[in-house]
Scaffold this motif. Structure first.
Motif, PDB file in Angstrom:
ATOM      1  N   PRO A 199      37.566  25.092  32.329  1.00  0.00           N
ATOM      2  CA  PRO A 199      37.880  25.651  33.641  1.00  0.00           C
ATOM      3  C   PRO A 199      36.953  25.047  34.688  1.00  0.00           C
ATOM      4  O   PRO A 199      35.846  24.598  34.371  1.00  0.00           O
ATOM      5  CB  PRO A 199      37.637  27.148  33.480  1.00  0.00           C
ATOM      6  N   MET A 200      37.419  25.013  35.910  1.00  0.00           N
ATOM      7  CA  MET A 200      36.636  24.425  36.983  1.00  0.00           C
ATOM      8  C   MET A 200      35.469  25.352  37.341  1.00  0.00           C
ATOM      9  O   MET A 200      34.376  24.916  37.651  1.00  0.00           O
ATOM     10  CB  MET A 200      37.581  24.287  38.173  1.00  0.00           C
ATOM     11  N   ALA A 201      35.757  26.641  37.319  1.00  0.00           N
ATOM     12  CA  ALA A 201      34.718  27.620  37.644  1.00  0.00           C
ATOM     13  C   ALA A 201      35.083  28.924  36.973  1.00  0.00           C
ATOM     14  O   ALA A 201      36.240  29.152  36.632  1.00  0.00           O
ATOM     15  CB  ALA A 201      34.647  27.822  39.157  1.00  0.00           C
ATOM     16  N   SER A 202      34.093  29.759  36.761  1.00  0.00           N
ATOM     17  CA  SER A 202      34.369  31.102  36.267  1.00  0.00           C
ATOM     18  C   SER A 202      33.813  32.076  37.283  1.00  0.00           C
ATOM     19  O   SER A 202      32.643  32.006  37.633  1.00  0.00           O
ATOM     20  CB  SER A 202      33.686  31.331  34.918  1.00  0.00           C
ATOM     21  N   VAL A 203      34.676  32.932  37.758  1.00  0.00           N
ATOM     22  CA  VAL A 203      34.233  33.903  38.751  1.00  0.00           C
ATOM     23  C   VAL A 203      33.926  35.188  37.997  1.00  0.00           C
ATOM     24  O   VAL A 203      34.803  35.740  37.331  1.00  0.00           O
ATOM     25  CB  VAL A 203      35.330  34.135  39.802  1.00  0.00           C
ATOM     26  N   GLY A 204      32.695  35.638  38.065  1.00  0.00           N
ATOM     27  CA  GLY A 204      32.301  36.854  37.340  1.00  0.00           C
ATOM     28  C   GLY A 204      32.871  38.097  38.004  1.00  0.00           C
ATOM     29  O   GLY A 204      33.350  38.073  39.142  1.00  0.00           O
ATOM     30  N   PHE A 205      32.822  39.179  37.299  1.00  0.00           N
ATOM     31  CA  PHE A 205      33.349  40.436  37.810  1.00  0.00           C
ATOM     32  C   PHE A 205      32.616  40.836  39.080  1.00  0.00           C
ATOM     33  O   PHE A 205      33.212  41.226  40.069  1.00  0.00           O
ATOM     34  CB  PHE A 205      33.204  41.512  36.731  1.00  0.00           C
ATOM     35  N   GLU A 218      31.019  38.966  41.311  1.00  0.00           N
ATOM     36  CA  GLU A 218      31.388  38.158  42.477  1.00  0.00           C
ATOM     37  C   GLU A 218      32.739  38.581  43.037  1.00  0.00           C
ATOM     38  O   GLU A 218      32.935  38.679  44.232  1.00  0.00           O
ATOM     39  CB  GLU A 218      31.519  36.679  42.070  1.00  0.00           C
TER      40      GLU A 218
END
Ligand code: SRM
Ligand SMILES: Cc1cc2nc3c(=O)[nH]c(=O)nc-3n(C[C@H](O)[C@H](O)[C@H](O)COP(=O)(O)OP(=O)(O)OC[C@H]3O[C@@H](n4cnc5c(N)ncnc54)[C@H](O)[C@@H]3O)c2cc1C
Ligand code: SF4
Ligand code: FES
Lengths: 112, 816
Positions: free
Chosen positions: B805-811, B813
């Motif tokens: 994945p390009m990025a992982s957005v945390g809960f 954020e």
């Protein structure tokens, strides 16, 4: 009041032209596309037909063809083009120089 | 009583005249033709596509030898008439044949003008007029050296484009400041020059040739200002002169051309002249439309009809260089009594100009977008008062009367007398009327019966739209199905043009072949990518974004977005080491399903995309490579146990299967290719329903092909029998290569074979050793670039973006 929550996800060069990358979020994957003309779009990575991963499809113009059964989805509106009916959610994207941001307003709402 | 009709010259004008004559007055004349060119009547207009490689000479023949036989015409090929004896009423050829006539038609065309500068007669200086010139140019082009074309008019530019497509380094010298100044205004001339230069052709304007220099052969051109332009080939295309010397010698009235009246009669009532050699109403002509009008008039007069004589009309000029659209008509000079309307769209490279006088169109120049040419031509011809639509006129017909019309509606809206085919002067009513009256259903029929689109072909699109309008859904456009809605071209056409024009990238194909979309669609892109991979194995950079996901990540996507992985098991043979490695991978990555496939190997299903590189790394350690279970390429080669074990086995079927698979793996093909080798006719590996199968027999190997057992079920056809394993391999490889070069994308071998014919395939692969060998070598060459294990490539980092994945957005954020 609804706020726009812009989150940096990387740079435009992370995505190949006429390609896509995924962003993992608590609500599932978001597919971020880059077209031949360097326009960037983000939509849910979930085909309205049977949930196919749209990020894996072939990108042409401002549309993507789903890898599972070839529905064509508009990146601009999220709607299925042609004879098919259905839509995925689009996510606002901002390009600031090289850097990319997506707005997760709805996610924040849902998460709250 | 039959009269004796003799014709001098066998060009397009008399050819057309005879068609009319045989229709009007069958049997009235006994016809003899003398032609200085040693060949039948062909479409001279289409020499440029022959030069560029887009057409063959056979494709541009108008009347084949059979036509002359069928119509009782005697054709003397390669006989030049050197004298006309009007008193004796005979003509005599340079080979000494004398023929008497009752009526004589002179149709000697034109001669190219050669500027009489020093050196004009050096070997390597050509004109551009007939097939011999084209052949000489093609020969010169083989050296890939430098060519100079003198003359930046229609012919010169077509010659330059053709030579450049043949790989020559081309310079055009033009004496005027802008190209095609007789047909284009300076603005359009400028755009044209840019487009020509973009093709890699150099253009020098205001270039005045002083001499052609060289010692025994051409070496260069010297300009008036002293510049030397090096060249090994010089093509002079500076104009033509009516070929009237013979007529003059015979004492006929000759001015610029052979002077005729409106009935095409010369100063001798028994002698007619037509075509480019004729001068009528003080004018000579150099485009076929008016010549065809002369042909109609001459045929009518010969048949004894009075009828209307020749009337002058302007003919639009179009340049036949693929990818350059221009249209020019009438008079476009400035003048006090004239107004003009101009539209420019720089980004689209479009320029349009209409010249008006008294609210009527008198001249049109269109560059970049020429679809409305026919409509402007119609308005001009009829002298329509355009004051009502002045505001929107330049936007074309589609904008008249409210909202823009689609192209179909625009054609529907044309009046019946609108001219569709400029070359042959065919109007809309004639086409639709003939389609209905004769129940025509194919484009070829319409060409045959109306002549529309039968010459330069630039109106084919319009004619097809008329067919759709007239026939509705029953018309299946031209039997040629376009590849997809991004183009009007079919697969075969596209494949041919990729080769002919040396197109080596998808954007180049789309630009040159005028794709209607900016970057294609999911149908054409994978097809183009395959064609380019197959045609230019060493030069083309595979475009992964134009491959389906399976071929992009070298695994098969599943309904839930996970993937399956199938390693190769050569010929279906495995061992404990391989099986153990598979077992370990299954455990390590928690793979939910392991299945033995119908192709004699093992499928691991339900692998997460992120895990693919690691799975491959482990499999690679154990010596596995990708099984290409996802590819339009070689899949499996099924085998049976054969002579090593089986009591009936006649040959080592397992060994041959493995050999074929090891030789051919990694190759891309139009659709998937499955093979099998059975050790005897009991056929336990089911070779007789595969794309290619081998049945071993005592005396050798029976090679089968064109079977199917998927959506269609079809037993194979026998290609032939060979004696040794080596021969079996060579034949199978050559067959596959032939299919690789000719197949349409997604067309399996059995469909391709049905299309090109089993006998033709047998002829090329079984009977023609040289062809077979050449196919074989081309396959071997392309394998140098194709036989790279895609899995190990990915393990070492290629395309790593695909798998993360390009990025992982945390809960946190997301909720912020
Ligand atoms: C795995 C396997 C079934 C099995 O569990 O045994 C299989 C699985 C699939 N087949 Fe097959 N076919 C498998 C042997 C066959 C066979 C039998 C054979 O090869 O001996 C056939 C009939 C023979 C033939 O091809 O003529 C077969 C005829 C098809 C077809 C119909 C093709 C046609 O032109 O008619 C498709 C559809 C297609 O390719 O468009 C297809 C497509 C598929 C796809 C790729 C469907 C898809 O697009 O996702 C399946 C992929 C599943 C996966 O992820 O592995 N599969 N498929 C077999 C893999 C063989 C291998 O080792 O590579
Ligand atoms: C490369 C090229 C591209 C062209 N493109 C176009 C185009 O796009 N649109 C268009 O409308 N026009 C085009 N033209 C022009 C068109 O081809 C000609 O106007 C037309 O072919 C002339 O026909 P014709 O019958 O008058 O003469 P020709 O076709 O020239 O035929 C004359 C024949 O007579 C023979 N001949 C001459 N003298 C003798 C003799 N003494 N005895 C026996 N035979 C003799 C010659 O060998 C020749 O075969 C093009 C021409 C060329 C060369
Ligand atoms: S037959 Fe082939 S394509 Fe059909 S479900 Fe089975 S594996 Fe899939
Ligand atoms: S899931 Fe996308 S087309 Fe079927």
């Amino acid at each position: 009041m609804s706020t726009m929550n812009w989150i940096a996800i990387g740079t435009i060069t992370d995505i190949p032209q006429r390609g896509a990358r995924c962003v993992a979020t608590p609500q599932g994957k978001i597919a971020v596309f880059r077209t031949a003309e360097d326009r960037v779009f983000a939509i849910e990575d979930h085909c309205p037909h049977k949930g196919g991963p749209l990020s894996q499809g072939i990108v042409h113009g401002a549309a993507v063809t789903c890898p599972l059964h070839n529905w064509v989805i508009s990146l601009e509106t999220g709607k299925a083009l042609g004879a098919d009916d259905g839509a995925v959610k689009t996510i606002p994207v901002r390009v600031d120089g090289e850097r990319l941001f997506i707005a997760l307003e709805a996610l924040a709402d849902r998460a709250a | 009583m039959t009269e004796k009709l003799v014709i001098i010259g066998n060009g397009m004008a008399p050819g057309r005249m005879l068609e009319h004559l045989f229709e009007k007055a069958p049997g009235q004349f006994d016809v003899t033709i003398f032609n200085a060119e040693p060949r039948v009547n062909y479409d001279r207009i289409m020499l440029s596509p022959v030069l560029s490689g887009e057409k063959t000479f056979e494709e541009i023949v108008i009347h084949g030898d059979g036509w002359y036989v069928a119509n009782g015409v005697t054709l003397y090929k390669g006989h030049k008439i050197v004298a006309i004896d009007r008193a004796a009423r005979t003509v005599t050829s340079d080979h000494g044949v004398t023929e008497s006539y009752d009526r004589l038609v002179i149709a000697t065309g034109s001669v190219p003008f050669i500027i009489p500068v020093p050196g004009h007669d050096l070997p390597g200086v050509l004109s551009y007029r007939d097939l011999d010139d084209v052949q000489a140019m093609l020969l010169a082009a083989q050296s890939r050296a430098k060519a100079v074309v003198i003359g930046g008019g229609l012919l010169g530019l077509e010659a330059a484009a053709g030579l450049s497509m043949q790989g020559m380094d081309v310079t055009v010298l033009h004496v005027m400041p802008t190209l095609m100044e007789r047909q284009l205004d300076p603005a359009a001339g400028y755009l044209l020059q840019k487009a020509v230069e973009e093709r890699g052709i150099k253009v020098m304007t205001k270039a005045n040739t002083k001499a052609i220099v060289g010692n025994g052969k051409v070496e260069g051109i010297e300009l008036a200002d002293g510049t030397i332009v090096p060249a090994t080939l010089v093509v002079m295309a500076v104009g033509i002169r009516p070929n009237a010397a013979l007529a003059k010698d015979a004492g006929l009235t000759v001015n610029r051309g052979i002077v005729v009246d409106a009935g095409m009669q010369t100063s001798d009532p028994d002698i007619f002249a037509l075509g480019e050699c004729a001068e009528v109403g003080g004018q000579v002509y150099g485009l076929v439309a008016p010549l065809y009008e002369m042909a109609r008039v001459t045929a009518a007069r010969l048949a004894g009809e009075e009828g209307t004589g020749f009337v002058h009309s302007d003919t639009p000029t179009k340049l036949k260089v693929t990818g350059i659209d221009l249209f020019s008509l009438g008079d476009f000079a400035d003048g006090d009594d004239r107004q003009e309307i101009v539209l420019r769209d720089a980004s689209a490279g479009v320029y349009k100009r209409l010249v008006l006088k008294d609210n009527r169109i008198i001249g049109t120049v269109l560059y970049g977008e020429t679809a409305d040419g026919a409509w402007f031509n119609d308005l001009k011809k009829k002298g329509t008062d355009i004051s009502e639509m002045r505001e929107t006129l330049i936007f074309g017909q589609a904008y008249q009367g409210g909202s823009p019309l689609d192209p179909m509606a625009a054609v529907a809206a044309l009046p019946d007398d609108a001219e569709i085919c400029g070359c042959n002067g065919v109007c809309k009513g004639k086409i639709t009327g003939t389609i209905t009256a004769r129940r025509l259903t194919s484009l070829d029929d319409v060409r045959a019966h109306t002549k529309a689109s039968a010459s330069c072909g630039s109106c084919t699109g319009l004619v097809e739209k008329l067919m759709v309008l007239t026939l509705g859904d029953t018309y299946n456009p031209a039997a040629v199905q376009p590849m997809c809605s991004c183009t009007t071209l079919g697969h075969d056409e596209v494949r041919r043009l990729i080769k002919a024009k040396g197109l080596k990238a998808i954007p180049a194909v789309m630009q040159e072949l005028e794709w209607k979309t900016s970057c294609g669609c999911a149908k054409c892109r994978p097809a183009l990518n395959y064609y380019l991979v197959a045609d230019w194995p060493d030069e083309y950079a595979d475009d992964y974004q134009s491959r389906f996901i399976n071929e992009r990540v070298h695994a098969n996507i599943q309904k839930d977005g996970t993937y399956s992985v199938v390693p190769r098991m050569w010929g279906g043979v495995t061992n404990s080491h391989e099986l153990r490695a598979i077992a370990d991978v299954v455990d390590k990555f928690d793979i939910p399903m392991v299945k033995v496939t119908g192709g004699q190997r093992i499928d691991m299903l339900g692998i997460r995309k992120e895990d693919l590189p690691a799975v491959w790394a482990d499999l690679g350690q154990a010596g596995f490579v990708s099984g290409h279970a996802y590819a339009k390429g070689l899949r499996t080669v099924k085998t049976c146990v054969g002579s090593d074990w089986c009591r009936f086995g006649t040959q080592d079927s397992t060994g041959l299967g493995i050999r074929i698979e090891k030789f051919m793996w990694g190759s891309w093909t139009p659709a998937k290719v499955k093979m099998a080798v059975s050790g005897c006719p009991r056929n336990c590996s089911e070779a007789t329903c595969k794309d290619v199968g081998v049945i071993c027999v005592d005396s050798g190997f029976e090679i089968h092909f064109a079977g199917a057992a998927g959506l269609d079920i079809k037993g194979t056809e026998v290609l032939g029998q060979v004696k040794t394993e080596d021969e079996a391999l060579e034949h199978i490889v050559a067959l596959t290569q032939m299919y690789r070069e000719q197949g349409r994308y997604l067309e399996r071998i059995y469909k391709w074979a049905k299309r090109v014919g089993l006998d033709e395939i047998r002829r090329q692969i079984m009977d023609d050793g040289e062809k077979r060998r050449a196919y074989y070598e081309r396959f071997v060459f392309s394998q140098k670039f194709a036989q790279v294990d895609p899995w190990s490539e990915r393990v070492s980092g290629k395309d790593k973006h695909e798998f993360r994945p390009m990025a992982s957005v945390g809960f946190a954020e997301a909720a912020e």
